[in-house]
Scaffold this active site. Structure first.
Site, PDB file in Angstrom:
ATOM      1  CE  LYS A   1      -8.494   3.399  -0.263  1.00 13.07           C
ATOM      2  NZ  LYS A   1      -7.564   4.370  -0.879  1.00 13.07           N
TER       3      LYS A   1
ATOM      4  CE  LYS B   1     -13.435  11.427   3.912  1.00 19.62           C
ATOM      5  NZ  LYS B   1     -12.073  10.995   4.278  1.00 19.62           N
TER       6      LYS B   1
ATOM      7  CE  LYS C   1     -10.060  12.792  -4.875  1.00 18.64           C
ATOM      8  NZ  LYS C   1      -8.629  12.584  -5.135  1.00 18.64           N
TER       9      LYS C   1
END
Length: 332
Positions: free
Chosen positions: A111, A194, A197
């Site tokens: 991240k 994957k 969101k």
């Protein structure tokens, strides 16, 4: 009875992957465990949040829990930030966690990327707060996806280190539960990624708030290949988009991929998608309808979260006070 703790972040909308990979399994677990289900809003602060949007997202995640079948009277359902013990125990555990353990966490590296020096401390220390979430309630089991398994292993390491340091068996070592075949639902636009969101394309995912027409449209537009469906799983796994749609169908129908292929092998995707649309709408539309009913009454959602928070706080306060006594903090 063994105790479950799990939660989801209120960042953007929950989607089909959240439902099949986690939420649906939680509904089953509530029949066999004492369950604590949390909207982990403190974790959401690791990225910039609009305050009003965050408040609405917290309510939306809570509504999704209930609409999917979680009973807020039978289980404890609350948002993390209303119980101060999460942050307090997070600090205590961070003082018992070597930096080397945190440096091994791959999710921070992914991240933060090349900008890790500019990443906030919360993102780096996220795993210690997750450990506090679990250990504050002395949870024995945690349903997790593959992407959180490393963090749960760290929580076990922290619990074990605490117990050894103070020569106690206070914290149980929580066991991971990875349930169901569809633990990783992939993007409808890229079978190697994957479902997320944060994906810019709305057509990459089916949101929990999508109506029947939107669900149908997204499935019809889902990426596929020109070949008919194969006969074996081995052949299927070489075709990521096909594998993803078959996996979704199987998860919604309660079937293995082998069973789905036995029914649809040789079919063109146009025919298979029609069946997938019908099944998806049948399973998901009632949840969407119930969510909209719940979100129409924000005061009721807030009441349920407040009630759950009070129940969670009663457990958390006792355990946190015991921790303070163990480590030597004075409580006059």
């Amino acid at each position: 009875m063994n105790r479950i703790f799990s939660g989801m972040q209120p960042t953007r909308q929950l989607h089909l992957g959240n439902y099949l990979g986690a939420l649906r399994n939680w509904v089953e677990l509530q029949n066999s465990y004492e369950c604590i289900f949390c909207v982990v809003d403190l974790h959401a602060l690791t990225i910039d949040q609009d305050p009003e949007v965050l408040r609405n997202n917290i309510r939306e995640v809570a509504a999704a829990y209930i609409a999917a079948g979680i009973d807020p009277d039978k289980n404890i359902l609350f948002n993390q930030s209303v119980v101060p013990g999460h942050a307090e125990l997070g600090w205590i555990l961070s003082c018992h966690t070597p930096l080397g353990w945190l440096n091994r966490m791959t999710q921070f590296k992914e991240k933060a990327g090349k900008q890790k020096d500019m990443a906030n401390l919360g993102l780096y220390a996220y795993p210690t707060l997750m450990a506090a979430d679990i250990l504050l309630y002395k949870a024995t089991h945690v349903p997790v996806g593959e992407d959180q398994k490393q963090h749960l292993e760290l929580a076990r390491d922290i619990a074990g280190a605490f117990n050894r340091r103070y020569e106690t068996e206070f914290f149980p070592l929580p066991e991971p539960q990875i349930l169901g075949e569809a633990t990783r639902v992939m993007s409808l636009r890229d079978g190697k990624k994957k479902m997320s969101k944060s994906d810019e394309s709305e057509y990459s995912r089916i949101n929990m708030t999508d109506d029947a027409d939107t669900i149908a449209q997204k499935i019809r537009k889902a990426k596929t290949d020109p070949e008919p469906l194969p006969e074996t799983v081995t052949e299927l796994e070489a075709r990521p988009e096909a594998d993803n749609l078959v996996t979704i169908y199987g998860a919604l129908a309660g079937q293995s991929r082998e069973q789905v292929l036995a029914q649809f092998a040789g079919s063109q995707f146009s025919d298979f998608k029609k069946s997938l649309v019908d099944l998806s709408v049948d399973k998901l539309a009632p949840i969407t309808t119930r969510m909209k009913e719940l979100l129409a009454d924000k005061a009721e959602i807030d009441r349920l979260l407040k009630k759950g928070g009070e129940r969670a706080a009663a457990i958390a306060e006792k355990n946190l006070n015991d921790v303070k006594d163990i480590i030597g903090l004075l409580r006059p």
